[in-house]
Design an enzyme around this catalytic site. Structure first.
Site, short mmCIF file in Angstrom:
data_model
loop_
_atom_site.label_atom_id
_atom_site.label_comp_id
_atom_site.label_asym_id
_atom_site.label_seq_id
_atom_site.Cartn_x
_atom_site.Cartn_y
_atom_site.Cartn_z
CG ASP A 16 -0.25 -0.30 2.35
OD1 ASP A 16 0.50 -1.04 2.75
OD2 ASP A 16 -0.76 0.54 3.55
CG HIS A 30 6.01 -1.08 9.98
ND1 HIS A 30 5.13 -1.22 10.70
CD2 HIS A 30 5.82 -1.58 8.66
CE1 HIS A 30 3.99 -1.50 9.81
NE2 HIS A 30 4.36 -1.84 8.68
#
Length: 304
Positions: free
Chosen positions: A67, A141
């Protein structure tokens, strides 16, 4: 006339929706255009937003989840199709070089674009130019991710009433700015005597991450902070598990970092009421809060 604004091309997270495209953000910074995280469909969103490929000078990828990068092939090929003459610099995590290579050459096309690859492997200044400094900071992350910060150098604002007092006019003003001082007979006038400090503006871009030092370093005194708020506070456990922020956490960062304008984005498809993000952030942060919407424009605040 210079323009500084954020053109929002997409605001969804993993799954796009009927009203939210995958990520995509173009920062207009005077003569420069910075394209951040072009997700799937970015090329079409640029068309809807009235943004040409020639407006892009730099592409900045935070990480290689789809994304945030699946729109790169279309953007790169459009640069060639539109015969963009200037070089376009590409910044991305060096650990994802194989993914960049695949996206860069995802299909057959007449490749004429000048893509200058500048992979990022550590924190620090990664580019300098008339725009100032572009800096990167590592985030937290599940895959390696970097956030970006644009810092304009400080300067001085000349004060007309003080220039008049010293009788400085016309070309003398430019000479004073260049040299720092002018001599009139036995008298010397310095630039400090007729001006005040003008703080350079700052822009910060923070995507997929848990709270970490890098988030706060990027956000510090930002005039405009674009930051993911994938989840609401009611799902803080999910945010921590998947390496994301809540709207409340994003607002807390903005408040503690003395941010001027906060832009929330990268929303999970599980929520259908964007006002909840605004309310949650506004409860913490007293400055301007913008819940980003596709194809909207967000102006840089006036200088402090």
């Amino acid at each position: 006339m210079s323009v500084r604004e954020l053109v929002v091309l997409g605001t969804a997270s993993q799954v796009p929706g009927r009203t939210r495209n995958h990520n995509g953000y173009l920062l207009r910074w005077d003569a420069e255009g910075f394209l951040f995280d072009p997700g799937e469909g970015t090329q079409r969103q640029m068309l809807f937003a009235g943004v040409s490929a020639s407006a892009i000078n730099r592409i900045c990828l935070t990480h290689f989840h789809g994304d945030h990068c699946l729109g790169l092939p279309g953007v790169v090929q459009r640069l060639s199709l539109d015969d963009v003459q200037h070089p376009v610099h590409a910044h991305y995590p060096a650990s994802g070089q194989e993914y960049f290579d695949r996206l860069r050459h995802a299909s057959v096309f007449h490749d004429t674009a000048q893509i200058v690859e500048e992979p990022v492997s550590e924190d620090g200044v990664i580019a300098k130019g008339e725009f100032g400094e572009l800096r990167a900071r590592q985030l937290d992350h599940p895959v390696e991710s970097f956030g970006y910060q644009l810092v304009e150098p400080g300067g001085r604002r000349m004060l007309p009433e003080l220039l008049d007092r010293f009788g400085i006019t016309g070309s003398e003003i430019g000479e004073l700015q260049r040299t720092g001082a002018l001599r009139f007979g036995s008298r010397t006038v310095t630039v400090e005597q007729v001006s005040v400090v003008r703080r350079g503006q700052r822009f910060a871009f923070v995507m997929d991450t848990r709270l970490c030092d890098g988030v706060y370093e990027l956000a510090e005194r930002a005039d405009l902070l674009v930051i993911e708020s994938t989840f609401l506070d009611e799902d803080a456990g999910l945010a921590e598990e998947y390496g994301h922020l809540t709207a409340r956490q994003a607002a807390q960062v903005a408040a503690e970092s003395k941010v001027t304008k906060l832009v929330l984005t990268h929303f999970s498809q599980r929520y259908d009421d964007p006002t909840k993000f605004y309310d949650e952030a506004k409860d913490i942060f007293g400055g301007d809060v913008v819940v980003a919407a596709d194809l909207s424009r967000v102006s840089m605040p006036k200088r402090r």
